[in-house]
Design an enzyme around this catalytic site. Structure first.
Site, PDB file in Angstrom:
ATOM      1  N   CYS A 118      -5.392  -2.489  -4.357  1.00  0.00           N
ATOM      2  CA  CYS A 118      -6.719  -2.772  -4.898  1.00  0.00           C
ATOM      3  C   CYS A 118      -6.830  -2.220  -6.305  1.00  0.00           C
ATOM      4  CB  CYS A 118      -7.772  -2.121  -3.999  1.00  0.00           C
ATOM      5  SG  CYS A 118      -9.455  -2.253  -4.609  1.00  0.00           S
ATOM      6  N   CYS A 122     -13.533  -5.199  -9.562  1.00  0.00           N
ATOM      7  CA  CYS A 122     -14.373  -6.355  -9.239  1.00  0.00           C
ATOM      8  C   CYS A 122     -15.750  -5.912  -8.742  1.00  0.00           C
ATOM      9  CB  CYS A 122     -13.696  -7.234  -8.213  1.00  0.00           C
ATOM     10  SG  CYS A 122     -13.401  -6.400  -6.657  1.00  0.00           S
ATOM     11  N   THR A 209     -15.505   2.156  -3.974  1.00  0.00           N
ATOM     12  CA  THR A 209     -14.147   1.880  -4.439  1.00  0.00           C
ATOM     13  C   THR A 209     -14.009   2.148  -5.930  1.00  0.00           C
ATOM     14  OG1 THR A 209     -13.832   0.233  -2.734  1.00  0.00           O
ATOM     15  CG2 THR A 209     -12.441   0.047  -4.670  1.00  0.00           C
ATOM     16  N   GLU A 276     -11.583   5.343  -2.209  1.00  0.00           N
ATOM     17  CA  GLU A 276     -13.022   5.324  -2.012  1.00  0.00           C
ATOM     18  C   GLU A 276     -13.612   6.740  -2.090  1.00  0.00           C
ATOM     19  OE1 GLU A 276     -11.031   3.196  -0.380  1.00  0.00           O
ATOM     20  OE2 GLU A 276     -11.937   1.375  -1.176  1.00  0.00           O
ATOM     21  N   HIS A 311     -19.151 -10.747  -4.029  1.00  0.00           N
ATOM     22  CA  HIS A 311     -18.059  -9.852  -3.652  1.00  0.00           C
ATOM     23  C   HIS A 311     -17.191 -10.492  -2.552  1.00  0.00           C
ATOM     24  CE1 HIS A 311     -16.139  -6.137  -4.341  1.00  0.00           C
ATOM     25  NE2 HIS A 311     -16.422  -5.570  -3.198  1.00  0.00           N
ATOM     26  N   TYR A 315     -12.328 -12.014  -1.841  1.00  0.00           N
ATOM     27  CA  TYR A 315     -11.338 -11.468  -0.914  1.00  0.00           C
ATOM     28  C   TYR A 315     -10.134 -12.363  -0.653  1.00  0.00           C
ATOM     29  CZ  TYR A 315     -13.306  -6.966   0.019  1.00  0.00           C
ATOM     30  OH  TYR A 315     -13.692  -5.658  -0.110  1.00  0.00           O
ATOM     31  N   CYS A 318      -7.871 -11.399  -4.094  1.00  0.00           N
ATOM     32  CA  CYS A 318      -7.089 -10.149  -4.128  1.00  0.00           C
ATOM     33  C   CYS A 318      -6.273  -9.978  -2.853  1.00  0.00           C
ATOM     34  CB  CYS A 318      -8.003  -8.959  -4.371  1.00  0.00           C
ATOM     35  SG  CYS A 318      -9.256  -8.706  -3.125  1.00  0.00           S
ATOM     36  N   GLU A 462     -10.091  -1.768   5.054  1.00  0.00           N
ATOM     37  CA  GLU A 462     -10.739  -2.273   3.849  1.00  0.00           C
ATOM     38  C   GLU A 462     -11.014  -3.775   3.982  1.00  0.00           C
ATOM     39  OE1 GLU A 462     -10.411  -4.168   0.953  1.00  0.00           O
ATOM     40  OE2 GLU A 462     -12.307  -3.233   0.391  1.00  0.00           O
TER      41      GLU A 462
END
Lengths: 497, 497, 497, 497
Positions: A118, A122, A209, A276, A311, A315, A318, A462
């Site tokens: 990650c 974003c 994050t 995180e 958001h 997914y 990434c 995650e």
């Protein structure tokens, strides 16, 4: 098209930060200069950029700066600001078209190929876009001036190129109780005082994050709010070194390995997941200039939904990219142990590709079906964005399962790198971990460690809870699925009313 | 942009057919006039438009004409011909942009909402596009003139607005043997004679959707061919009333119910699936003007792959739309029996929506990631198109399973409509099939019959094998998944070569 | 061990029926003699044994008599009555041991291998056992004499060897309302009058498997009842030719094909699923001698739960056996078309075997973990029995999906048998449906029709809703899963209270 | 029934070990006395019982001794030796009945409830049973005396109550090459010299569960062998402190946390999984008295298959039990954060129970369908045992996924215990991790850490590869599934030969 006439107020950011962050080195220097309060394993971290457990996350985020400087990635990594007409990092851009939405997804997959992890940035991008759209709508309804304020803030972000973490998730305490009814009112972040020049806020944002290596945070409410929850209807931005802000880094799977030298960490350069943190706001002052929602409770839900959609859009980008790396690693693991030719291995690799492309397809589709909001910013199709994320909560686990299947038990029982290097037993490790001829044992061990890193606990969780837990997507199907229209189609076919 | 100067040769089509088919009535009249040889249940069908078992499929295909006349659907249902600049039915269009690719998918979902069934005409559309692209490439390689010939044929199709069935799947006999090695050489369709004015072909095409109510067929090879299989490398078009063409309609699930009056058929107006037929070519003549591949074996595979991609692109559109209807019907079934408020019912409806949107997302994504071929025609991303179809082979079954779950056992054990209408027992059926108050028993029975129709045997199998069996998609992952690049990303992360 | 001193009252059964049914011929004759009121497709059926749509179900049930006469199956098909010490058909036996429970499951798989379909008689067996256990418990609590009554009835069943259908599922109308609150009180079966010599009942039982070819019915309540629902707490037995009983046969998938000659029916001898009927009770008299629960509402739930458990125990046996046949058919379909050697086909057959054995394992396990009830009868473990059935609601669909995958699209588009036999086109069907060399086309078509029969609509729905819908199993997990104990184990490990 | 007349030779085991291990303390003392060569993280471990990373595994295995002393568990934990008639630990017992097979499974679930982790000792139990059965068969074929030898060894194990690790999996190097063709002949364990008094062996066994805290190893071949692989057809026993034996402990998920005090380890007392080790045999001497297969290559495959079956039998027992704990922990996590009442949470817990009972049902079923081998020992049904393990390779992952879903993102991002205890930020952790009222933050954190421990990397991989990778089970379906019989059933139904 630049509609901002006044430069943003420099009152918050120190002059230093206003210098544009261009290179990885700039980014690291800015973090050094931040002096924010970070805790790791019960101890204060003096310089996050020097801490081995935090450095991989910084390396990963830094790639959002580095790749933007490479000509071959310019199209995906940069954009033209609609405020200034100047070239900016895409992570600070407000989407101006469907093409922007698609490029965002492609950019995410691209960086994931580089990091296998990650890269965190974003969250801020999505927060910027969500607040932008919604500030406009609040103004339309309440004749406030949040939109102009926010554009000034946005200009600051675009010009300084700071990394912003979006802050949405409150700790929430007892989930069966609303904000106002908790034993401790601070379990949802809220305004505790309104002053002439700004507000005082208290509360916390959980599992943020990239927070320890961001310069600023853009706070949003955690859910739709009712009238009695006005003080919880809050959006604002502040620097993470503001007095009263404390960051506590969460414990990750195998986080101790990051502090070792060598390859046992799996992905030594980029760590795993986002790093995180729990962020505490202990009576923190925010000037009005940085406040973008304050009490207009009836629009809190819209802001949340928009951030969630933006958001969830990501997914398949990434995680699709991360999955590509894991597929490649699994193919190598098979090759290194001589099983690459087996039909069941090929079938499993094909299935992994199928699953990775399925989630990617979701991200592309919600982008392609995106549309313009009243603010002018483009917004992905929310139903398809939810579909995307929901598939991620399943397929990433299945991809990990297949990676384990292909890798063999060795992925969980392999000796330490220290054993390989030990003068007594190193030769046995070398002898008995040999795979197909010509493959160095180190290569095999490194790939297996990479698979272990990418398919383990935190990496999976995650994909489950990032951008909202599965149930939040299921709930959206009920709202966006248009069941009434579907019933009408069925009725028409059999001619009933 | 019209690059065709000569009108297409009128030698094949009767003059009558060259009259443009505009309305449903035109379409039905043209089928009446066709006098093609069709068998159903061991008997010759004199007029397909009057046969109750065939009529629903005709009704469904007719909607491709009817909806194109409605202003609100014009954007999706029609396009502008790149040959003539004239407005044409989108089912005869060569995709000129990504927008065209996306509109195709939206059009399919739209019609599926109207029919709850297959409307068949996409097969011909995909065949036209695939042959168009590939004819161009053959000419580039072999200096042939297939592309010009094909454009003339295309012009005929666009102008006459005939329904063309694409013909790819050969019977194949023993699947472990290639075309040339079968006990019977005709198990793959092939050229048996080359004449000055044309060719003679023999063989068959299996389970051709919509064939009995199409006017023409566009034949393509069934797989990649090798040099010794030259005679099987064949693409050509012919009218379905050509001498030597025989169509045998396949037996469907519950096909007898189509011949009854009333609602037991489930979807009385539109039947189920496409109405597949076995088409026999018993030494059929095809003039050179209608031959588009003949012996250039090395491009047969490309043509197959392109048709497959274009056809797989569709399945999230039409099956997504059909699923919408089934979801609506399931929601009604629950409502009618008083279970709509149960949390597990809501959860299952949400899951059905999730699955339907997942397959739709695939169709949109492969369209959005489409690109221009050398011929100028646009082509969907093949990896994502395969992903789409592969998800369909799973999710449609799961959607059906959930529909059964929600509907209850009654969906499989309900009395005949005749029992409801019987003077002795009708009142008992009415009494004991009563659901929630105020819901007429007929309404409940109709919806349950619709669900039965949409979730049964043939409807499922079509989603499995239409546009290629699952294994054909898995094979493509191996070819399109770029495993070598994925390995490189993994290696770079752990610094091995 | 026979604890019954008086012979059962002969008042209900005609003398003729008391003659023992031994052979298939006896069974059919007894059905001919029954003259019960049966409707099919809106018409009264005079003789069920002569009706082509009902005959396959009779053939299937008849095997429960025929196989019991074969020495090699005696151990599984028969048992020793604990009432009389005489050898009886196992379908009339009260389980006396864990071995009996396991033999029941093995018997079901055995018969399924012979029929490839449902043989219906387990419903009565399970009803007999459930009422037996519960009648005992009611007597213990209320000093009633249901148990003695029931043993007399049981003796009659064992001696006469009649086929008994168990009747549980009420129509239920609006599912959100309890029995007493429905618009029509008859939507749950209930006592409408109590007389000196017996009771009058009214209502219906829905989708009763094998009802039209059973001689008697053993009625049970459909759910747990509350005090105000006393009249709905009812268990009793009656002959299906009792005045006021009407049976309406449900419409099945492809039921018309049963009325054709030839192989298109798929499984011409044994049909598909059980042949479900709606049974109406229009003020039917039941003598007290045949009443086994009447008003003791607080034990209705226990009876329901026991029947459900005993019935859910079966599904890995019969569906496991049916799946074996479908797996064999799929393997043949592959062989006949030359794909049996492909690795993906082998993998899919292996997966089918895995799923079939998984459901069978459930049935065996709940039997092996069974225990003795206070009545002396043995009872399978209810948690594991629920697990078994719940897996069936998923795996049977997946097995069908894989059968479709292996068979190819031809399973849903194959010409009619009439086409094969047609003098004009028969030779083309023969030519183009040829598979691997040496395989007659008829053999291939028959196997494909068998697969179509076994994997279609009704066959699937039965596995979903037979013995209770999935949600009824999920609810039992909450009750039987002992979550409190599981929490204690977790707490102990981390030392919290 | 004791058929052994001579006591076992005491030549191998030191006298000290022959003292019976009864208590946990005995067990630990015996490990202290062993002085075997163990490496951890590149360093020699002097005393495994004092090493914090190894101690949890010892604690877990020690429970196999402790629970056997508790009267309430005596029935499951102990058995009566068929050799001596004396009460022995069930982990040293040869199964004498189906009841023994079922009790084994129940014992495993029982201990798993206590440990929430692997207790390792079943590997040796299964090896003892597999070698016992097969030694008998070898003798029958080759007139060897392995069976008598082995009974003497068995007597030693039963009397001393040592922990034996079964050793099967060789490193295998390039999996596409057989034993004799590897670049290094030692990649499969083999005999390098035959002497008058014994043999010299060389090679390694990989990921041996519980090896570092076992006293002895019982080696078996890793796969079926051919004639030219005679030297690899080897079964023998030896103490783990024999000269030339080296054990290297594998790296686990979060293994560093075991070396911390406190609750972050998740399951502080019992660790996770088995504690796997690589065992090197560097020219180790084994006396003939401890050799049970040496060159009879044609029976190597049978031995492997039997061990695999016996080991696969277990997985629904131990993993079912471990899953029970994880289900309980998940229920607590929900309760502690106020979500226990949500319908989707209840549904997910029910699904977890369903999956856990499904795998348990498999273990019970293969036991209940077990049978007697020629040696007299009982053997579980191999097809059902494979089914069991295959379900474990899927369901444990799904259970973990659901645990993550229920727990929320906090399970992967929670601060360190050190943060809770820090004087500066501890109060914030306490404040913001508060859940439902009255729940101590420590309790919530402990449960979340337990879930993290049980649902992460190594815990999952073990369920995938322990007792053989999924493909080894799929292969067995082809061999045990009796496809030919299934085909015959299908053919009979449609009357083809």
């Amino acid at each position: 098209m630049n509609e901002v006439t006044d430069p943003p107020s420099p009152t918050i950011s120190e002059e230093k930060r206003m210098e544009r962050i261009v290179t990885k080195e700039d980014y690291i220097q800015s973090l050094k200069d931040l002096h924010h309060v970070v805790y790791y394993k019960g101890k204060r971290v003096e310089d996050v950029t020097e801490h081995p457990a935090l450095r991989p996350h910084i390396n990963s985020a830094a790639l959002t700066y580095e790749l933007a400087l490479r000509p071959e990635h310019e199209e995906l990594m940069t954009a033209v600001s609609h405020l200034t007409g100047r070239k900016i990092n895409r992570f600070t851009h407000i989407h101006q078209s469907i093409d922007d939405l698609i490029k965002k997804v492609q950019m995410l997959r691209l960086i994931a190929h580089e990091t296998g992890s990650c890269f965190q940035r974003c969250v801020g991008l999505d927060a910027l876009n969500a607040v932008y759209m919604t500030a406009y709508d609040i103004d339309q309804k309440y004749k406030t001036d949040y939109f102009e304020r926010f554009k000034r803030y946005l200009l600051h972000v675009q010009e300084s190129n700071v990394m912003v973490v979006g802050g949405m998730t409150d700790p929430k305490g007892d989930r069966s109780l609303p904000p106002g009814k908790q034993a401790d009112p601070d379990l949802f972040t809220h305004v505790v005082e309104r002053r002439a020049n700004g507000i005082i806020i208290r509360g916390a944002k959980a599992h943020m994050t990239g927070a320890v290596n961001s310069q600023e945070i853009l706070i949003m409410p955690t859910q739709a709010m009712r009238e009695e929850e006005k003080d919880y209807a809050l959006a604002c931005a502040l620097p993470l070194n503001a007095p009263g802000v404390i960051l506590i880094f969460g414990r990750q799977t195998n986080e101790e390995r990051k502090c070792e030298e060598g390859f046992d960490a799996g992905n030594p350069q980029f760590g795993l997941v986002g790093g995180e943190a729990l962020i505490i706001f202990e009576d923190v002052f925010v000037p009005w200039e940085r406040v973008f929602l304050c009490g207009e409770y009836d629009l809190a839900g819209l802001l949340v939904e928009r951030f969630a959609t933006l958001h969830r859009q990501n997914y398949g980008g990434c995680k699709g990219g991360v999955s590509d790396v894991l597929i490649g690693a699994s193919a190598l693991a098979a090759e290194f142990q001589g099983t690459a030719g087996a039909s069941h291995i090929k079938e499993k690799l094909a299935e992994m590709i199928h699953l990775a492309e399925t989630i990617y397809a979701g991200s592309v589709a919600c982008s392609a079906m995106g549309y313009k909001t009243p603010s002018g910013a483009y917004y992905p199709d929310p139903l398809l964005a939810n579909t995307t994320k929901h598939n991620v909560t399943r397929h990433i686990y299945e991809i990990a399962r297949l990676a384990h299947d292909i890798s063999g038990g060795i992925v969980a029982t392999m000796p330490f790198q220290g054993d390989l290097e030990n003068s007594e037993v190193g030769r046995y490790v070398r002898k008995y971990l040999a795979g197909a001829q010509g493959i160095p044992v180190e290569a095999r061990m490194k790939i297996l460690r990479l698979i272990e890193n990418m398919s383990g606990g935190t990496a999976l969780v995650e994909s489950m809870h990032g951008a909202g837990s599965p149930q939040t997507q299921k709930v959206m199907y009920g709202r966006l699925g248009n069941l009434e229209q579907k019933k009408r189609w069925a009725k028409r076919l059999v001619q009933i009313d």
